[in-house]
Design a protein around this motif. Sequence first.
Motif, PDB file in Angstrom:
ATOM      1  N   ASP A 178      10.663   5.423 -19.187  1.00  0.00           N
ATOM      2  CA  ASP A 178      10.191   6.421 -18.215  1.00  0.00           C
ATOM      3  C   ASP A 178      10.856   6.170 -16.880  1.00  0.00           C
ATOM      4  O   ASP A 178      11.021   5.030 -16.451  1.00  0.00           O
ATOM      5  CB  ASP A 178       8.665   6.357 -18.060  1.00  0.00           C
TER       6      ASP A 178
ATOM      7  N   GLY B 173       2.646  12.881 -24.351  1.00  0.00           N
ATOM      8  CA  GLY B 173       3.378  13.148 -25.597  1.00  0.00           C
ATOM      9  C   GLY B 173       4.240  11.963 -25.999  1.00  0.00           C
ATOM     10  O   GLY B 173       4.217  11.527 -27.165  1.00  0.00           O
TER      11      GLY B 173
ATOM     12  N   ASP C 286       5.516  18.993 -23.350  1.00  0.00           N
ATOM     13  CA  ASP C 286       5.872  19.993 -22.336  1.00  0.00           C
ATOM     14  C   ASP C 286       7.369  20.291 -22.287  1.00  0.00           C
ATOM     15  O   ASP C 286       7.764  21.361 -21.828  1.00  0.00           O
ATOM     16  CB  ASP C 286       5.427  19.522 -20.939  1.00  0.00           C
TER      17      ASP C 286
ATOM     18  N   CYS D 155      -9.004  17.510 -19.751  1.00  0.00           N
ATOM     19  CA  CYS D 155     -10.017  17.824 -20.761  1.00  0.00           C
ATOM     20  C   CYS D 155      -9.368  17.734 -22.142  1.00  0.00           C
ATOM     21  O   CYS D 155      -8.378  18.427 -22.406  1.00  0.00           O
ATOM     22  CB  CYS D 155     -10.560  19.232 -20.494  1.00  0.00           C
TER      23      CYS D 155
ATOM     24  N   THR E  69      16.035   5.489 -17.177  1.00  0.00           N
ATOM     25  CA  THR E  69      16.303   6.826 -17.698  1.00  0.00           C
ATOM     26  C   THR E  69      17.615   6.829 -18.474  1.00  0.00           C
ATOM     27  O   THR E  69      18.241   5.775 -18.661  1.00  0.00           O
ATOM     28  CB  THR E  69      16.301   7.873 -16.555  1.00  0.00           C
TER      29      THR E  69
HETATM   30  C1  LIG Z   1      -3.163  21.983 -13.672  1.00  0.00           C
HETATM   31  C2  LIG Z   1      -3.017  21.494 -15.075  1.00  0.00           C
HETATM   32  C3  LIG Z   1      -4.143  21.174 -15.806  1.00  0.00           C
HETATM   33  C4  LIG Z   1      -4.009  20.775 -17.127  1.00  0.00           C
HETATM   34  N1  LIG Z   1      -5.141  20.470 -17.818  1.00  0.00           N
HETATM   35  C5  LIG Z   1      -5.034  20.117 -19.112  1.00  0.00           C
HETATM   36  C6  LIG Z   1      -6.193  19.823 -19.865  1.00  0.00           C
HETATM   37  O1  LIG Z   1      -7.321  19.838 -19.346  1.00  0.00           O
HETATM   38  N2  LIG Z   1      -6.052  19.513 -21.178  1.00  0.00           N
HETATM   39  C7  LIG Z   1      -4.818  19.476 -21.782  1.00  0.00           C
HETATM   40  O2  LIG Z   1      -4.729  19.217 -23.002  1.00  0.00           O
HETATM   41  N3  LIG Z   1      -3.687  19.718 -21.075  1.00  0.00           N
HETATM   42  C8  LIG Z   1      -3.765  20.026 -19.767  1.00  0.00           C
HETATM   43  N4  LIG Z   1      -2.632  20.260 -19.042  1.00  0.00           N
HETATM   44  C9  LIG Z   1      -1.315  20.102 -19.675  1.00  0.00           C
HETATM   45  C10 LIG Z   1      -0.899  18.641 -19.742  1.00  0.00           C
HETATM   46  O3  LIG Z   1      -0.976  18.030 -18.479  1.00  0.00           O
HETATM   47  C11 LIG Z   1       0.536  18.551 -20.248  1.00  0.00           C
HETATM   48  O4  LIG Z   1       0.718  19.422 -21.324  1.00  0.00           O
HETATM   49  C12 LIG Z   1       0.854  17.126 -20.701  1.00  0.00           C
HETATM   50  O5  LIG Z   1       0.784  16.252 -19.606  1.00  0.00           O
HETATM   51  C13 LIG Z   1       2.235  17.093 -21.336  1.00  0.00           C
HETATM   52  O6  LIG Z   1       2.564  15.785 -21.676  1.00  0.00           O
HETATM   53  P1  LIG Z   1       4.088  15.360 -21.813  1.00  0.00           P
HETATM   54  O7  LIG Z   1       4.046  13.936 -22.229  1.00  0.00           O
HETATM   55  O8  LIG Z   1       4.809  16.331 -22.639  1.00  0.00           O
HETATM   56  O9  LIG Z   1       4.694  15.515 -20.352  1.00  0.00           O
HETATM   57  P2  LIG Z   1       4.328  14.713 -19.037  1.00  0.00           P
HETATM   58  O10 LIG Z   1       2.907  14.324 -19.023  1.00  0.00           O
HETATM   59  O11 LIG Z   1       4.853  15.537 -17.912  1.00  0.00           O
HETATM   60  O12 LIG Z   1       5.193  13.369 -19.138  1.00  0.00           O
HETATM   61  C14 LIG Z   1       6.564  13.378 -18.993  1.00  0.00           C
HETATM   62  C15 LIG Z   1       7.016  11.974 -18.647  1.00  0.00           C
HETATM   63  O13 LIG Z   1       8.443  11.959 -18.623  1.00  0.00           O
HETATM   64  C16 LIG Z   1       8.878  11.207 -17.522  1.00  0.00           C
HETATM   65  N5  LIG Z   1      10.201  11.672 -17.167  1.00  0.00           N
HETATM   66  C17 LIG Z   1      10.555  12.825 -16.557  1.00  0.00           C
HETATM   67  N6  LIG Z   1      11.880  12.875 -16.420  1.00  0.00           N
HETATM   68  C18 LIG Z   1      12.393  11.741 -16.953  1.00  0.00           C
HETATM   69  C19 LIG Z   1      13.700  11.231 -17.124  1.00  0.00           C
HETATM   70  N7  LIG Z   1      14.755  11.899 -16.688  1.00  0.00           N
HETATM   71  N8  LIG Z   1      13.861  10.037 -17.709  1.00  0.00           N
HETATM   72  C20 LIG Z   1      12.780   9.327 -18.140  1.00  0.00           C
HETATM   73  N9  LIG Z   1      11.514   9.763 -18.017  1.00  0.00           N
HETATM   74  C21 LIG Z   1      11.326  10.960 -17.441  1.00  0.00           C
HETATM   75  C22 LIG Z   1       7.826  11.479 -16.443  1.00  0.00           C
HETATM   76  O14 LIG Z   1       7.830  10.451 -15.473  1.00  0.00           O
HETATM   77  C23 LIG Z   1       6.545  11.527 -17.256  1.00  0.00           C
HETATM   78  O15 LIG Z   1       5.939  10.264 -17.354  1.00  0.00           O
HETATM   79  C24 LIG Z   1      -2.740  20.671 -17.716  1.00  0.00           C
HETATM   80  C25 LIG Z   1      -1.591  20.973 -16.975  1.00  0.00           C
HETATM   81  C26 LIG Z   1      -1.734  21.390 -15.669  1.00  0.00           C
HETATM   82  C27 LIG Z   1      -0.493  21.722 -14.883  1.00  0.00           C
END
Ligand SMILES: Cc1cc2nc3c(=O)[nH]c(=O)nc-3n(C[C@H](O)[C@H](O)[C@H](O)COP(=O)(O)OP(=O)(O)OC[C@H]3O[C@@H](n4cnc5c(N)ncnc54)[C@H](O)[C@@H]3O)c2cc1C
Length: 369
Positions: free
Chosen positions: A33, A14, A281, A46, A120
Amino acid sequence: MKAKRVLIVGTGIGGATAAITLARQGLDVHCIDIKPERPATGAGICLLHNTMRALSTIGLAEACQESGMPFAVFKEFDDSGRLLHAHPAPPSCGIRRPELARILETAAQESGAVLEKGMTVQDLTDRGEYVDVRLSDGREVSYDLVVAADGVYSGLRKRVFGTDYEPRFAGQSVWRFNAPRPAEADGFCLYRAPSGKVLGIFPTSRESCYMFYLESSREPMRITEDRSHVLIRDRLAEFEAPVIRNALDLITEPSQVIFRPLDITLVPTSWHRGRVVLLGDAAHAPTPQMTSGAGMAVEDAIVLAECFAGSDSVNEALAAYDTRRFHRVKRIYDASLQLCVNEQQDAAGRKDRSAALLLETYQYLGEPI
Ligand SMILES: Cc1cc2nc3c(=O)[nH]c(=O)nc-3n(C[C@H](O)[C@H](O)[C@H](O)COP(=O)(O)OP(=O)(O)OC[C@H]3O[C@@H](n4cnc5c(N)ncnc54)[C@H](O)[C@@H]3O)c2cc1C
């Protein structure tokens, strides 16, 4: 007043996508990050039809298809590996997570965003028109907007929104591992054992695939991590399908198995407090049954940038973002959770209802965002 300087906390799917979309709107984007570097290993993901459509609007669908593997078939097998059904599935792409991260982060930098790892937020004060941030290296910087894209356990959400939206256990944990791709894994494949256990496989490139197994439990499971390679073999012992046996034979180290309880959250709107806005997320972490969490995060990033492009007022843009995102995300979150609950209850007739819900939600995902 229009936003100019943006801090994105989190360079995950995201955050990196928001860095691309906001930087391309001409905003000054700083994306940090906490992890010192991009993970070199990880499971597969996927990217469904709507995610690929969203990635195509920012010019990255092709790169994902080249590094990953497109597919459009859904197959069901029994535990011995006998094919039971094959149906057309929405056109999707499987890819290894580190590859997707590389594609997104490279595009973010090429779009003009500054990415810093191992960094951070130490402290943050919302002054109304801007946010004063002290970064973990001691720098003090003011931003017009802070995007909390720091994942399901978001520290920023906790700091700014309080503890009401802390993740809760969804009643399942997931075991994941990578393997060389067998020819039959050319789509989303489910292997069903008579005991009710289900193992899923999809391709993550022409050469590799990813396998997952969901296990239900009332309380979050605790496992001895250094035995995860033995524990997964025990759990999947009843599957005789050669593709599963061959993959398990290659699992010799605990580091090859990724285990995690499924924790979920959905923050009700509004997703912003003052100048801090949630994305991905941090705002909505569904169970994985709809394979849509990342897709929703990518869509968030695209819509957030569109809302800023369409308004000179930060508040108006953030309100428009809420309006455009919440209903869609909630529908996917609810459908995923219902499928997860059905799997846990495993009652007669649930499979049919799950299939109908899955189909209906796939169709909904194809609607414009
Ligand atoms: C088992 C499983 C299978 C999945 N399969 C799929 C799929 O097939 N297809 C799909 O679309 N989605 C899937 N998902 C969901 C998907 O993985 C998440 O929705 C997606 O990764 C969310 O992205 P994000 O960037 O919001 O969060 P994240 O990918 O969690 O990224 C958050 C980032 O923030 C950083 N961070 C955390 N805390 C701090 C801080 N205090 N300061 C600075 N940085 C920080 C972390 O290091 C990380 O890099 C799956 C999830 C799970 C659990």
